[in-house]
Each structure stands twice: as structure tokens, then as C-alpha cells.
Design a protein around this motif. Structure first.
Motif, PDB file in Angstrom:
ATOM      1  N   THR A   1       0.854  -1.183   0.000  1.00  0.00           N
ATOM      2  CA  THR A   1       0.000   0.000   0.000  1.00  0.00           C
ATOM      3  C   THR A   1       0.897   1.243   0.000  1.00  0.00           C
ATOM      4  O   THR A   1       2.059   1.197   0.419  1.00  0.00           O
ATOM      5  CB  THR A   1      -0.916   0.035   1.223  1.00  0.00           C
ATOM      6  OG1 THR A   1      -0.122   0.074   2.413  1.00  0.00           O
ATOM      7  CG2 THR A   1      -1.844  -1.173   1.246  1.00  0.00           C
TER       8      THR A   1
ATOM      9  N   SER B   1      -4.006   0.546  -3.082  1.00  0.00           N
ATOM     10  CA  SER B   1      -4.784   0.520  -1.857  1.00  0.00           C
ATOM     11  C   SER B   1      -5.953  -0.438  -2.032  1.00  0.00           C
ATOM     12  O   SER B   1      -6.168  -0.972  -3.126  1.00  0.00           O
ATOM     13  CB  SER B   1      -5.279   1.920  -1.493  1.00  0.00           C
ATOM     14  OG  SER B   1      -5.776   1.927  -0.158  1.00  0.00           O
ATOM     15  N   PHE B   2      -6.703  -0.655  -0.980  1.00  0.00           N
ATOM     16  CA  PHE B   2      -7.684  -1.728  -0.946  1.00  0.00           C
ATOM     17  C   PHE B   2      -8.775  -1.530  -1.990  1.00  0.00           C
ATOM     18  O   PHE B   2      -9.355  -0.457  -2.116  1.00  0.00           O
ATOM     19  CB  PHE B   2      -8.261  -1.836   0.463  1.00  0.00           C
ATOM     20  CG  PHE B   2      -7.181  -1.934   1.494  1.00  0.00           C
ATOM     21  CD1 PHE B   2      -6.218  -2.919   1.405  1.00  0.00           C
ATOM     22  CD2 PHE B   2      -7.095  -1.021   2.533  1.00  0.00           C
ATOM     23  CE1 PHE B   2      -5.195  -3.013   2.326  1.00  0.00           C
ATOM     24  CE2 PHE B   2      -6.072  -1.101   3.469  1.00  0.00           C
ATOM     25  CZ  PHE B   2      -5.122  -2.099   3.363  1.00  0.00           C
TER      26      PHE B   2
ATOM     27  N   PHE C   1      -5.277  -5.445  -3.949  1.00  0.00           N
ATOM     28  CA  PHE C   1      -5.055  -5.169  -2.538  1.00  0.00           C
ATOM     29  C   PHE C   1      -6.341  -5.451  -1.764  1.00  0.00           C
ATOM     30  O   PHE C   1      -7.399  -4.903  -2.086  1.00  0.00           O
ATOM     31  CB  PHE C   1      -4.617  -3.721  -2.342  1.00  0.00           C
ATOM     32  CG  PHE C   1      -3.277  -3.405  -2.947  1.00  0.00           C
ATOM     33  CD1 PHE C   1      -2.122  -3.456  -2.187  1.00  0.00           C
ATOM     34  CD2 PHE C   1      -3.173  -3.074  -4.291  1.00  0.00           C
ATOM     35  CE1 PHE C   1      -0.885  -3.178  -2.746  1.00  0.00           C
ATOM     36  CE2 PHE C   1      -1.942  -2.786  -4.870  1.00  0.00           C
ATOM     37  CZ  PHE C   1      -0.796  -2.837  -4.094  1.00  0.00           C
TER      38      PHE C   1
ATOM     39  N   GLY D   1       0.496   2.654   7.655  1.00  0.00           N
ATOM     40  CA  GLY D   1      -0.659   2.312   6.835  1.00  0.00           C
ATOM     41  C   GLY D   1      -1.513   1.227   7.465  1.00  0.00           C
ATOM     42  O   GLY D   1      -1.174   0.640   8.490  1.00  0.00           O
TER      43      GLY D   1
ATOM     44  N   GLY E   1      -3.199  -5.340   5.393  1.00  0.00           N
ATOM     45  CA  GLY E   1      -3.975  -5.902   4.291  1.00  0.00           C
ATOM     46  C   GLY E   1      -3.516  -7.290   3.903  1.00  0.00           C
ATOM     47  O   GLY E   1      -2.769  -7.961   4.630  1.00  0.00           O
TER      48      GLY E   1
END
Length: 273
Positions: free
Chosen positions: A106, A131-132, A147, A166, A169
Motif C-alpha cells: 500500500t 490501496s484496498f 489489494f 498504513g 492488508g
């Protein structure tokens, strides 16, 4: 596509419950190799011969050959990190400096790795950050990484104390001509795991308890994701991680999930084709 698997021991190990095959070329079309180093550390060799490391704490206490494994790694193309804890960052900086591997993480974790852990900045390209929910394609289309979130902590320890690194994940890694691999990272059970149902061939799931899911909740996560195969990880490295593969198998059986679990030994390689 028909899936055949075999577990290949690097040492002479006999396990009656598993089928073994001779080592194959990393560049053999349709063949993906997955090696477990203990804890959450894995090496993936794609059909095209690309080398990926996930959470590479190679010298963890569960790996008696850790020092030798680290010295003999050789080529590494990408290092994927789920979060900033030391047992997941592991040997990544040393490996990166030696191999020139790029960092996949991330955006916040990537910045922390450069600023606080000494990861080579030129190997932490923003093109490999995300990112997710985001997805990136790497290595000329050989690998796609999505992610995925996790429920856990995400700080990083430094000589001046913990810093923000961060949110934690996991990864859904799609290999060209190979499997779709879900590495959960360290996490609790959460219902959105079910959104991955039908898209996972191989799932690596934490079962150690205390800091992550234990066997019971890990089995529940398998029920949500419905992978073709699940490999337990993040157990037995420290006395506090009390969850065991045997307990995990019992919990899977309670949910009538069939013979989906494949227990790997530290240092073994799973061959998927």
C-alpha cells in the motif's frame, strides 16, 4: 482448467497424506511453484520464471535453514508486504538491496518502508503501490495484484518507537497461466471475505490465534472464500501462537468443507499445474 497439485520436499521427507513430484522448471508453461519458509513467508515462481516473495521473514525461528535460504535466494523480482510488523517485513530490506527487487505494498506502507526501514527508494516505485480494492498489473502482465483489507494493526517499530505504516492488508494475486492466490495477511474474520468467493484457487490463511484468527475463525473464513485449496500459516513460530493445523482440520470438518486443507512443512514447495 484441471488442477493437479504435488508437494515437493527439498529435503528427504515422507508424508503419506501428500503426493510428491519431481522438481520442475520454473519456466514450464502452466506450472507455478509455492515455497513456504514458515510464519507468513512464501516464495512464488510463476510459469514465466518470475520470482515473488510475500512477507519474507526467511530467518524466522520456525525455519532451521533460514540463514542458508536467505543466502541462496538469488533472483527476486518483487517483494509483497501485507503490513509493517517485523515478522512480516522480515528480511525484505536485505533481500531488496541484494536482488534489486521492487516493493509491492500500500502507498502508506511503501513510504514507511523507505523512510524508516531503509528500503531502497529507487525500488519503491509508485507504480507498484495501491490501496484496498485497487488492482495493479506487473511484470509485463505476468502477475496481477489486488489489494485486500485485513483487520489487524499496522504500526512499524523503529529505534525511536512505533510509527504509522498504513492499514494492514492482504493480496489476491493472479498468475498468468497459473492460480489465483489469496494471502490473508494477519487478520480477524470479516464478512467481506465472502466477496472473494469463486475467485480463489489457493488461500494462505493465518491460524495461530492471539494476534490473528485461530483455527475456528480461520475455518469460517474458508467457508466464506471457498478456495480450491487452503494452506495454514502464521502458527507455531512462537509459543503464543497456539493454533495448530490439526485443530484447523477439525474445524474445517465441522463445516463440511471437505479435504481442502494442505499442510505444508517449512521448506517444502507446492507445485501447481
Amino acid at each position: 482448467m484441471r488442477m493437479i497439485f504435488a508437494i515437493v520436499a527439498l529435503l528427504s521427507v515422507s508424508l503419506s497424506s501428500l503426493s510428491f513430484a519431481a522438481p520442475v522448471s520454473a519456466a514450464t508453461p502452466g506450472v507455478t511453484e509455492l515455497k513456504w519458509y514458515g510464519q507468513s513467508a512464501f516464495r512464488i515462481i510463476t510459469p514465466g520464471g518470475k520470482i515473488l516473495l510475500i512477507d519474507p521473514w526467511i530467518t524466522n525461528p520456525a525455519n532451521p535453514n533460514g540463514k542458508m535460504d536467505l543466502e541462496n535466494l538469488g533472483k527476486v523480482d518483487l517483494i509483497l508486504l501485507t503490513h509493517g510488523h517485523g515478522d512480516h517485513i522480515g528480511n525484505s530490506v536485505e533481500i531488496a538491496k541484494k536482488s534489486g527487487a521492487g516493493l509491492v505494498a500500500t502507498f502508506d506502507l511503501m513510504k514507511a518502508m523507505v523512510s524508516y526501514a531503509g528500503f531502497p527508494e529507487k525500488q519503491a516505485d509508485r507504480a507498484m503501490a495501491g490501496s484496498f480494492g485497487g488492482e495493479i498489473t506487473l511484470l509485463n502482465g505476468e502477475v496481477t495484484v489486488r489489494f485486500t483489507p485485513a483487520v489487524h494493526g499496522g504500526s512499524m517499530d523503529t529505534d525511536k518507537g512505533p510509527v504509522y505504516a498504513g492499514h494492514p492488508g492482504g493480496f489476491l494475486i493472479s498468475i498468468k497461466n497459473g492460480p489465483r492466490i489469496y494471502h490473508t495477511g494477519d487478520t480477524d474474520l470479516f464478512s467481506d471475505m465472502s466477496l472473494l468467493a469463486g475467485s480463489v484457487d489457493l488461500m494462505m490463511v493465518c491460524i495461530g490465534d492471539k494476534f490473528t484468527m485461530g483455527p475456528r475463525l480461520a475455518a469460517q473464513s474458508v467457508k466464506l472464500v471457498r478456495p480450491k485449496m487452503v494452506i495454514p500459516m502464521h502458527f507455531g513460530t512462537f509459543p503464543a501462537l497456539t493454533g495448530t493445523p490439526e485443530q484447523f482440520r477439525v474445524e474445517l470438518d465441522k463445516l463440511d468443507l471437505g479435504n481442502v486443507m494442505r499442510q505444508m512443512k517449512v521448506g517444502e514447495t507446492l507445485v501447481w499445474k
